[in-house]
Design a protein around this motif. Structure first.
Motif, PDB file in Angstrom:
ATOM      1  N   ILE A  64       0.812  -1.180   0.094  1.00 36.25           N
ATOM      2  CA  ILE A  64      -0.224  -0.070   0.078  1.00 36.25           C
ATOM      3  C   ILE A  64       0.897   1.184  -0.152  1.00 36.25           C
ATOM      4  N   GLY A  65       1.738   1.228   0.834  1.00 36.04           N
ATOM      5  CA  GLY A  65       2.996   2.533   1.062  1.00 36.04           C
ATOM      6  C   GLY A  65       3.429   2.623  -0.682  1.00 36.04           C
ATOM      7  N   VAL A  66       3.878   1.762  -1.329  1.00 33.98           N
ATOM      8  CA  VAL A  66       4.348   1.888  -2.525  1.00 33.98           C
ATOM      9  C   VAL A  66       3.245   2.241  -3.467  1.00 33.98           C
ATOM     10  N   ALA A  67       1.911   1.963  -3.418  1.00 36.63           N
ATOM     11  CA  ALA A  67       0.909   2.584  -4.286  1.00 36.63           C
ATOM     12  C   ALA A  67       0.777   3.832  -3.954  1.00 36.63           C
ATOM     13  N   ILE A  68       0.757   4.242  -2.709  1.00 37.58           N
ATOM     14  CA  ILE A  68       0.483   5.549  -2.521  1.00 37.58           C
ATOM     15  C   ILE A  68       1.350   6.601  -3.060  1.00 37.58           C
ATOM     16  N   SER A  69       2.504   6.169  -2.867  1.00 32.94           N
ATOM     17  CA  SER A  69       3.895   6.971  -3.236  1.00 32.94           C
ATOM     18  C   SER A  69       3.768   7.150  -4.995  1.00 32.94           C
ATOM     19  N   PHE A  70       3.494   6.034  -5.525  1.00 32.09           N
ATOM     20  CA  PHE A  70       3.534   6.201  -7.156  1.00 32.09           C
ATOM     21  C   PHE A  70       2.141   6.806  -7.663  1.00 32.09           C
ATOM     22  N   TYR A 123      10.859  15.087 -12.112  1.00 31.63           N
ATOM     23  CA  TYR A 123       9.823  15.120 -11.205  1.00 31.63           C
ATOM     24  C   TYR A 123       9.545  13.997 -10.209  1.00 31.63           C
ATOM     25  N   ALA A 124       9.308  12.829 -10.749  1.00 33.85           N
ATOM     26  CA  ALA A 124       8.871  11.449 -10.210  1.00 33.85           C
ATOM     27  C   ALA A 124      10.376  10.872  -9.409  1.00 33.85           C
ATOM     28  N   LEU A 125      11.303  11.135  -9.954  1.00 35.29           N
ATOM     29  CA  LEU A 125      12.711  10.652  -9.135  1.00 35.29           C
ATOM     30  C   LEU A 125      12.743  10.415  -7.767  1.00 35.29           C
ATOM     31  N   PRO A 126      12.336  11.870  -6.857  1.00 36.34           N
ATOM     32  CA  PRO A 126      12.441  11.831  -5.352  1.00 36.34           C
ATOM     33  C   PRO A 126      11.271  10.602  -4.912  1.00 36.34           C
ATOM     34  N   PHE A 127      10.035  10.551  -5.684  1.00 35.47           N
ATOM     35  CA  PHE A 127       9.465   9.471  -5.221  1.00 35.47           C
ATOM     36  C   PHE A 127       9.749   8.017  -5.204  1.00 35.47           C
ATOM     37  N   LEU A 128      10.633   7.856  -6.393  1.00 30.13           N
ATOM     38  CA  LEU A 128      10.973   6.508  -6.585  1.00 30.13           C
ATOM     39  C   LEU A 128      12.087   6.290  -5.484  1.00 30.13           C
ATOM     40  N   THR A 129      13.036   7.110  -5.321  1.00 35.93           N
ATOM     41  CA  THR A 129      14.086   6.958  -4.143  1.00 35.93           C
ATOM     42  C   THR A 129      13.358   7.138  -2.651  1.00 35.93           C
ATOM     43  N   GLY A 130      12.415   7.707  -2.469  1.00 31.95           N
ATOM     44  CA  GLY A 130      11.722   7.701  -1.321  1.00 31.95           C
ATOM     45  C   GLY A 130      11.030   6.456  -0.910  1.00 31.95           C
ATOM     46  N   THR A 131      10.487   5.922  -2.042  1.00 30.95           N
ATOM     47  CA  THR A 131       9.713   4.744  -1.923  1.00 30.95           C
ATOM     48  C   THR A 131      10.628   3.376  -1.752  1.00 30.95           C
ATOM     49  N   VAL A 132      11.626   3.540  -2.446  1.00 36.33           N
ATOM     50  CA  VAL A 132      12.801   2.420  -2.072  1.00 36.33           C
ATOM     51  C   VAL A 132      13.293   2.471  -0.832  1.00 36.33           C
ATOM     52  N   GLU A 223      -8.379  -3.339   0.009  1.00 33.56           N
ATOM     53  CA  GLU A 223      -9.569  -3.758  -0.816  1.00 33.56           C
ATOM     54  C   GLU A 223     -10.127  -2.746  -1.544  1.00 33.56           C
ATOM     55  N   GLY A 224     -10.176  -1.446  -1.527  1.00 32.69           N
ATOM     56  CA  GLY A 224     -10.372  -0.485  -2.191  1.00 32.69           C
ATOM     57  C   GLY A 224      -9.871  -0.145  -3.562  1.00 32.69           C
ATOM     58  N   LEU A 225      -8.345  -0.083  -3.366  1.00 29.66           N
ATOM     59  CA  LEU A 225      -7.627  -0.197  -4.389  1.00 29.66           C
ATOM     60  C   LEU A 225      -7.573  -1.516  -5.316  1.00 29.66           C
ATOM     61  N   ASN A 226      -7.749  -2.360  -4.902  1.00 29.65           N
ATOM     62  CA  ASN A 226      -7.787  -3.718  -5.723  1.00 29.65           C
ATOM     63  C   ASN A 226      -8.996  -3.571  -6.417  1.00 29.65           C
ATOM     64  N   ASN A 227     -10.130  -3.088  -5.915  1.00 28.94           N
ATOM     65  CA  ASN A 227     -11.435  -2.920  -6.581  1.00 28.94           C
ATOM     66  C   ASN A 227     -11.560  -1.859  -7.566  1.00 28.94           C
ATOM     67  N   PHE A 228     -11.159  -0.807  -7.220  1.00 24.66           N
ATOM     68  CA  PHE A 228     -11.182   0.449  -8.154  1.00 24.66           C
ATOM     69  C   PHE A 228      -9.911   1.256  -8.544  1.00 24.66           C
ATOM     70  N   ALA A 229      -8.691   0.780  -8.088  1.00 22.46           N
ATOM     71  CA  ALA A 229      -7.644   1.003  -8.933  1.00 22.46           C
ATOM     72  C   ALA A 229      -6.616  -0.016  -9.041  1.00 22.46           C
ATOM     73  N   LYS A 230      -7.209  -0.912 -10.213  1.00 25.28           N
ATOM     74  CA  LYS A 230      -6.606  -2.230 -10.237  1.00 25.28           C
ATOM     75  C   LYS A 230      -5.341  -2.014 -10.724  1.00 25.28           C
ATOM     76  N   PRO A 231      -5.157  -1.008 -11.824  1.00 21.63           N
ATOM     77  CA  PRO A 231      -3.459  -0.880 -12.160  1.00 21.63           C
ATOM     78  C   PRO A 231      -2.436  -0.445 -11.053  1.00 21.63           C
ATOM     79  N   VAL A 232      -3.083   0.440  -9.915  1.00 20.85           N
ATOM     80  CA  VAL A 232      -2.211   0.652  -8.904  1.00 20.85           C
ATOM     81  C   VAL A 232      -1.939  -0.426  -8.197  1.00 20.85           C
TER      82      VAL A 232
END
Length: 537
Positions: A64-70, A123-132, A223-232
């Motif tokens: 979930i943390g990875v999903a929120i970050s991305f 723009y997205a690079l610090p999100f990648l490094t922060g997630t890792v 459950e919400g992400l699985n049902n309504f944000a499948k790609p994430v």
């Protein structure tokens, strides 16, 4: 041909940012800005990813943390590059020249999109490094192969950037079709921009509460992400679970629509570029023209350019929006600053008593940000600067019209915000005078400072107006100088003056320094300004 066009576009954008000679000062300032942004985003993302991974690992939903970050990275890429995409793809000055050459429109389009994707990568690079970093800190030691996770997450990162860029481009396509059929482009652009800004502002202020809510309600969110944000779900669960099937489905969901979007844009690209723009019809009237002084005529020209150039207005005029939203938010939440204090706690702020000081310095920051619109005023003359030089007018009148533009266009709004701030925190008479003086004195200094910097660092050979005020040397230096002044003032107060003087006493010293600096800049422009202006070519 695509490789050549992409190379040209990247070189043009690099030249716009660093200058043709790539001076060390310009490179250093841009690098400083990116490092500051990189650290700020990581400061948000690492704690959220760490907490969610640590607390939800045993439940099998640490993804979930990875999903929120991305998801946050995706939103930032989209909001941050819509108007840049509009300028780069549809408003670039070399579009007609390239269309007249034996170059396929699709090649022109993909070169523009490739350059935008490059900036989205940053723009997205610090999100990648922060997630890792957050994921590695939060997972149990020796729980899985970190190398495999990094490989999966990098692939997901690239696919996300591609998809965000294509959505940005299709939105810019829709924006170009709308703006091509309306007369007041500035108003429409501003409404759209403010809508994006309010959404982004809401997310930032609630970032800390989002992280806490994720940890408390992990199963429901999963459950919400699985049902309504499948790609994430597929992206995050595929990376953390090393599931190749999930990752392949995610890549298909993001990359196939990206190809379809490109195909649709390619088919209509030439038609949009050649579409007849709507212009207001004027009727000739036989009447005597009103007489105006040279200064008034020049000032009206500057004001008309400011309000008539959508991206110019958005870049500096919207400096009033963020402090306005903060003050309105504080009025609404006057009896409960809980979510705001949670946000400020990330930076060590624990007491509500410092809120008036934070708002005052925030207002200073945005007054200075708006005032440096003059740092692009010479650039925007472009190849027509010779006309201004050849007219029988003095350099002093030209400079005065440019310096006074932020006073006319922005100062009334900042004064209104200062008055709201006074009512919000019930200030005494001395502090009231201080708060009313601060925007005036700050604007006097930074409007002159911006003009002087633009005389020293100018760019007239721009292809897109966006380059003249967003990625040219003068505006870049002025912007980071304004940002740096805020940081320096805070450091000086916290580590030196706070031991023997209160904050508002320090602000009086700050205003005195700005007044002296304004006098010095006025003297420099008066004695050396004409010489610098005549060298601009």
């Amino acid at each position: 041909m695509i490789k050549l066009l992409v190379g040209i576009r990247i070189r043009l954008m690099m030249s716009a940012m660093f200058g043709k000679k790539k001076k060390a000062m310009s490179i250093g300032l841009v690098a400083f800005g990116f490092i500051w942004y990189f650290l700020l985003i990581n400061a948000f993302i690492i704690p959220i990813t760490f907490v969610t991974t640590d607390e939800l690992w045993q439940k099998g939903i640490a993804w979930i943390g990875v999903a929120i970050s991305f998801m946050s990275a995706f939103v930032l890429c989209f909001i941050g590059s819509v108007f840049m995409a509009y300028q780069q793809i549809y408003e670039s000055k070399d579009n007609e020249m390239l269309l007249a050459m034996p170059i396929k429109p699709g090649h022109i389009l993909i070169s523009r999109i490739f350059a935008i994707a490059g900036f989205n990568m940053l723009y997205a690079l610090p999100f990648l490094t922060g997630t890792v970093a957050g994921y590695f800190l939060g997972r149990p030691s020796g729980s899985d192969s970190g190398v495999v996770f990094v490989l999966f997450i990098v692939i997901d990162y690239v696919a996300m950037v591609v998809f965000a860029t294509m959505l940005t481009s299709i939105f810019a396509w829709l924006l170009s079709m709308i703006l091509g059929r309306v007369q007041n482009k500035t108003l429409i652009s501003t409404i759209i921009y403010v809508g994006f800004f309010i959404g982004y502002f809401y997310v930032i202020l609630n970032m800390q509460s989002f992280g806490e809510s994720i940890a408390r309600n992990g199963e429901a969110i999963a459950e919400g992400l699985n049902n309504f944000a499948k790609p994430v779900f597929l992206m995050a669960a595929g990376a953390t679970g090393h599931n190749i099937g999930y990752t392949l489905i995610y890549l298909a969901i993001t990359l196939i629509p990206s190809c379809v979007i490109f195909w649709v844009m390619q088919k209509s690209y030439v038609n949009i570029l050649l579409m007849k723009k709507q212009t207001k019809k004027t009727k000739y009237r036989d009447e005597t023209a009103a007489k105006r002084s040279v200064f008034k005529a020049l000032l009206q020209k500057e004001i008309s350019r400011f309000f008539g150039t959508p991206m110019y207005f958005l870049n500096y005029g919207t400096s009033i929006i963020f402090p306005a939203m903060v003050i309105v938010y504080l009025f609404i939440k006057k009896n409960d600053y809980g979510s705001l204090m949670n946000f400020l706690a990330l930076y060590g702020v624990k007491s509500e008593s410092v809120l008036p000081y934070i708002v005052a310095m925030g207002l200073y920051a945005f007054v200075s940000t708006g005032s440096i619109m003059t740092s692009a005023s010479i650039n925007l003359e472009g190849k027509n600067l010779w006309i201004l030089k050849s007219l029988p007018i003095t350099t002093r009148e030209i400079f005065a019209s440019k310096v006074m533009t932020p006073f006319v266009c922005l100062l009334p709004f900042f004064e209104l915000l200062a008055i709201l701030n006074i009512f919000l925190f019930s200030m005494d008479s001395g502090t009231i005078i201080l708060m009313l003086l601060m925007p005036i004195v700050t604007m006097a200094f930074f409007s002159q400072f911006g003009l002087y910097i633009n005389l020293k660092h100018y760019k007239l050979d721009w292809l897109s107006e966006n380059e003249a005020f967003k990625r040219a040397g003068g505006p870049t230096i002025a912007s980071f100088s304004a940002m740096g002044s805020l940081i320096i003032l805070i450091i000086v107060y916290v580590f030196i003056f706070s031991t023997f003087i209160d904050f508002y006493g320090f602000m009086w010293i700050m205003i005195a320094g700005l007044l002296i600096g304004s006098g010095v800049l006025y003297s420099m422009l008066k004695s050396n300004g004409r010489k610098l202006f005549m060298k601009v070519e």
